[in-house]
Design a protein around this motif. Structure first.
Motif, PDB file in Angstrom:
ATOM      1  N   ALA A 178       0.822  -1.206   0.000  1.00 20.06           N
ATOM      2  CA  ALA A 178       0.000   0.000   0.000  1.00 20.06           C
ATOM      3  C   ALA A 178       0.856   1.256   0.000  1.00 20.06           C
ATOM      4  O   ALA A 178       1.748   1.411   0.839  1.00 20.06           O
ATOM      5  N   GLY A 179       0.589   2.140  -0.952  1.00 16.53           N
ATOM      6  CA  GLY A 179       1.292   3.409  -1.027  1.00 16.53           C
ATOM      7  C   GLY A 179       2.589   3.368  -1.807  1.00 16.53           C
ATOM      8  O   GLY A 179       3.176   4.424  -2.097  1.00 16.53           O
ATOM      9  N   HIS A 180       3.055   2.173  -2.162  1.00 22.08           N
ATOM     10  CA  HIS A 180       4.347   2.075  -2.858  1.00 22.08           C
ATOM     11  C   HIS A 180       4.300   2.722  -4.245  1.00 22.08           C
ATOM     12  O   HIS A 180       5.190   3.498  -4.604  1.00 22.08           O
ATOM     13  N   ASP A 181       3.280   2.384  -5.014  1.00 26.70           N
ATOM     14  CA  ASP A 181       3.180   2.936  -6.373  1.00 26.70           C
ATOM     15  C   ASP A 181       3.047   4.455  -6.335  1.00 26.70           C
ATOM     16  O   ASP A 181       3.666   5.157  -7.145  1.00 26.70           O
ATOM     17  N   ASP A 182       2.253   4.953  -5.390  1.00 14.51           N
ATOM     18  CA  ASP A 182       2.078   6.408  -5.265  1.00 14.51           C
ATOM     19  C   ASP A 182       3.395   7.090  -4.886  1.00 14.51           C
ATOM     20  O   ASP A 182       3.717   8.173  -5.393  1.00 14.51           O
ATOM     21  N   THR A 183       4.142   6.453  -3.981  1.00 11.33           N
ATOM     22  CA  THR A 183       5.417   7.030  -3.549  1.00 11.33           C
ATOM     23  C   THR A 183       6.413   7.071  -4.698  1.00 11.33           C
ATOM     24  O   THR A 183       7.095   8.087  -4.917  1.00 11.33           O
ATOM     25  N   VAL A 184       6.516   5.977  -5.441  1.00  8.33           N
ATOM     26  CA  VAL A 184       7.432   5.925  -6.581  1.00  8.33           C
ATOM     27  C   VAL A 184       7.037   6.971  -7.626  1.00  8.33           C
ATOM     28  O   VAL A 184       7.892   7.681  -8.170  1.00  8.33           O
ATOM     29  N   ALA A 185       5.736   7.089  -7.893  1.00 10.37           N
ATOM     30  CA  ALA A 185       5.261   8.070  -8.871  1.00 10.37           C
ATOM     31  C   ALA A 185       5.594   9.493  -8.425  1.00 10.37           C
ATOM     32  O   ALA A 185       5.990  10.344  -9.239  1.00 10.37           O
ATOM     33  N   PHE A 186       5.446   9.759  -7.121  1.00 13.40           N
ATOM     34  CA  PHE A 186       5.744  11.086  -6.570  1.00 13.40           C
ATOM     35  C   PHE A 186       7.226  11.416  -6.729  1.00 13.40           C
ATOM     36  O   PHE A 186       7.604  12.505  -7.184  1.00 13.40           O
ATOM     37  N   VAL A 187       8.077  10.448  -6.368  1.00 17.42           N
ATOM     38  CA  VAL A 187       9.524  10.662  -6.483  1.00 17.42           C
ATOM     39  C   VAL A 187       9.917  10.881  -7.938  1.00 17.42           C
ATOM     40  O   VAL A 187      10.704  11.784  -8.263  1.00 17.42           O
ATOM     41  N   GLU A 188       9.356  10.073  -8.821  1.00 17.22           N
ATOM     42  CA  GLU A 188       9.721  10.196 -10.231  1.00 17.22           C
ATOM     43  C   GLU A 188       9.221  11.510 -10.831  1.00 17.22           C
ATOM     44  O   GLU A 188       9.873  12.070 -11.716  1.00 17.22           O
ATOM     45  N   ALA A 189       8.097  12.020 -10.343  1.00 15.45           N
ATOM     46  CA  ALA A 189       7.621  13.323 -10.805  1.00 15.45           C
ATOM     47  C   ALA A 189       8.591  14.425 -10.378  1.00 15.45           C
ATOM     48  O   ALA A 189       8.881  15.351 -11.147  1.00 15.45           O
ATOM     49  N   LEU A 190       9.097  14.318  -9.144  1.00  9.89           N
ATOM     50  CA  LEU A 190      10.093  15.290  -8.677  1.00  9.89           C
ATOM     51  C   LEU A 190      11.365  15.214  -9.521  1.00  9.89           C
ATOM     52  O   LEU A 190      11.969  16.232  -9.862  1.00  9.89           O
ATOM     53  N   LEU A 191      11.761  13.991  -9.861  1.00 13.13           N
ATOM     54  CA  LEU A 191      12.962  13.818 -10.676  1.00 13.13           C
ATOM     55  C   LEU A 191      12.770  14.402 -12.073  1.00 13.13           C
ATOM     56  O   LEU A 191      13.695  14.986 -12.645  1.00 13.13           O
ATOM     57  N   ASP A 192      11.565  14.253 -12.624  1.00 12.02           N
ATOM     58  CA  ASP A 192      11.277  14.834 -13.932  1.00 12.02           C
ATOM     59  C   ASP A 192      11.404  16.354 -13.868  1.00 12.02           C
ATOM     60  O   ASP A 192      11.967  16.979 -14.776  1.00 12.02           O
ATOM     61  N   ARG A 193      10.879  16.954 -12.808  1.00  5.74           N
ATOM     62  CA  ARG A 193      10.957  18.395 -12.665  1.00  5.74           C
ATOM     63  C   ARG A 193      12.400  18.857 -12.469  1.00  5.74           C
ATOM     64  O   ARG A 193      12.832  19.860 -13.037  1.00  5.74           O
ATOM     65  N   ALA A 194      13.160  18.067 -11.689  1.00 10.06           N
ATOM     66  CA  ALA A 194      14.570  18.419 -11.483  1.00 10.06           C
ATOM     67  C   ALA A 194      15.348  18.298 -12.783  1.00 10.06           C
ATOM     68  O   ALA A 194      16.253  19.100 -13.052  1.00 10.06           O
ATOM     69  N   GLY A 195      14.976  17.326 -13.602  1.00  7.06           N
ATOM     70  CA  GLY A 195      15.646  17.159 -14.890  1.00  7.06           C
ATOM     71  C   GLY A 195      15.423  18.324 -15.821  1.00  7.06           C
ATOM     72  O   GLY A 195      16.222  18.578 -16.717  1.00  7.06           O
ATOM     73  N   ASN A 196      14.323  19.048 -15.587  1.00  3.07           N
ATOM     74  CA  ASN A 196      14.028  20.240 -16.394  1.00  3.07           C
ATOM     75  C   ASN A 196      14.481  21.513 -15.677  1.00  3.07           C
ATOM     76  O   ASN A 196      14.035  22.611 -15.995  1.00  3.07           O
ATOM     77  N   ASP A 197      15.339  21.294 -14.668  1.00  2.00           N
ATOM     78  CA  ASP A 197      15.865  22.428 -13.883  1.00  2.00           C
ATOM     79  C   ASP A 197      14.767  23.224 -13.202  1.00  2.00           C
ATOM     80  O   ASP A 197      14.885  24.440 -13.020  1.00  2.00           O
ATOM     81  N   VAL A 198      13.699  22.524 -12.811  1.00  2.00           N
ATOM     82  CA  VAL A 198      12.606  23.189 -12.074  1.00  2.00           C
ATOM     83  C   VAL A 198      12.575  22.618 -10.682  1.00  2.00           C
ATOM     84  O   VAL A 198      12.387  21.422 -10.492  1.00  2.00           O
ATOM     85  N   LEU A 199      12.813  23.457  -9.692  1.00  5.33           N
ATOM     86  CA  LEU A 199      12.832  23.005  -8.313  1.00  5.33           C
ATOM     87  C   LEU A 199      11.414  22.855  -7.771  1.00  5.33           C
ATOM     88  O   LEU A 199      10.494  23.558  -8.190  1.00  5.33           O
ATOM     89  N   PRO A 200      11.226  21.911  -6.783  1.00  5.20           N
ATOM     90  CA  PRO A 200       9.925  21.798  -6.136  1.00  5.20           C
ATOM     91  C   PRO A 200       9.536  23.116  -5.473  1.00  5.20           C
ATOM     92  O   PRO A 200      10.390  23.873  -5.037  1.00  5.20           O
ATOM     93  N   ASP A 201       8.217  23.380  -5.419  1.00  7.94           N
ATOM     94  CA  ASP A 201       7.751  24.620  -4.763  1.00  7.94           C
ATOM     95  C   ASP A 201       8.080  24.587  -3.273  1.00  7.94           C
ATOM     96  O   ASP A 201       8.055  23.545  -2.671  1.00  7.94           O
TER      97      ASP A 201
END
Length: 201
Positions: A178-201
């Motif tokens: 429970a929660g594993h897929d959501d956690t992985v998706a959240f982390v990967e979304a942050l990584l995508d944003r970091a890859g575009n040089d966009v920092l988390p809010d």
């Protein structure tokens, strides 16, 4: 009359194919059934060899466990170093760190280390080497992504990455997802944003 010394017991060659088979069998048993299942009899049966050979190649079961751990740890270090060679990225470090199979392996050895000091010392030694390699790669990756260290300290990011993979490994071994897929998706979304040089809010 001087007492004769007991001759040292002969140990099989470290590069023996039979020794490698015994290590393979021990590692498979550990992953399939846990460290308690790793006995000379079970190893021999798994490898299709005589159980006595375990003690020909390893003086003690602790020696065997140390070699099983050391072999996998060296493979993991080499795999990580190869994976981040050149210009490491946050995505690549995450992919190499979030290895559930390696987490399961480590869980068994941490449990074993509670009863065997030699295992604990070996885990500590490799953990420190691996963390140093991960940290160096992460510092480079954060810099490459334009993320200042004062906003995302590399050591903190590393502990969070490692912690996520290890807790998921523990939970999956218990059948909890429970929660594993959501956690992985959240982390990967942050990584995508970091890859575009966009920092988390």
């Amino acid at each position: 009359m001087a007492r004769s010394e007991t001759p040292a017991r002969r140990i099989g060659a470290a590069d023996s194919r039979t020794r490698a088979q015994l290590l393979d069998a021990a590692e498979a048993l550990l992953l399939e059934e846990g460290y308690a299942a790793v006995t000379s009899r079970r190893i021999g049966g798994k490898a299709g060899l005589k159980p006595q050979l375990v003690h020909y190649y390893f003086r003690t079961m602790d020696d065997l466990f140390v070699e099983v751990f050391r072999r996998r740890a060296e493979q993991n270090l080499a795999h990580f170093d190869e994976g981040v060679a050149g210009a490491p990225t946050l995505r690549r470090i995450w992919d190499l760190t979030a290895d559930i199979g390696s987490a399961t392996f480590l869980i068994e050895f941490v449990a074993l280390a509670n009863h065997r000091k030699a295992i604990r010392a070996e885990i500590k030694r490799y953990a420190e080497r691996f963390r140093a390699a991960q940290l160096a790669a992460l510092e480079t990756a954060l810099d490459g992504a334009g993320i200042p260290e004062d906003e995302v300290p590399p050591i903190v990011a590393l502990v969070l990455m490692t912690g996520v993979s290890q807790i998921m490994g523990i939970e999956r071994s218990l059948g909890v997802k429970a929660g594993h897929d959501d956690t992985v998706a959240f982390v990967e979304a942050l990584l995508d944003r970091a890859g575009n040089d966009v920092l988390p809010d």
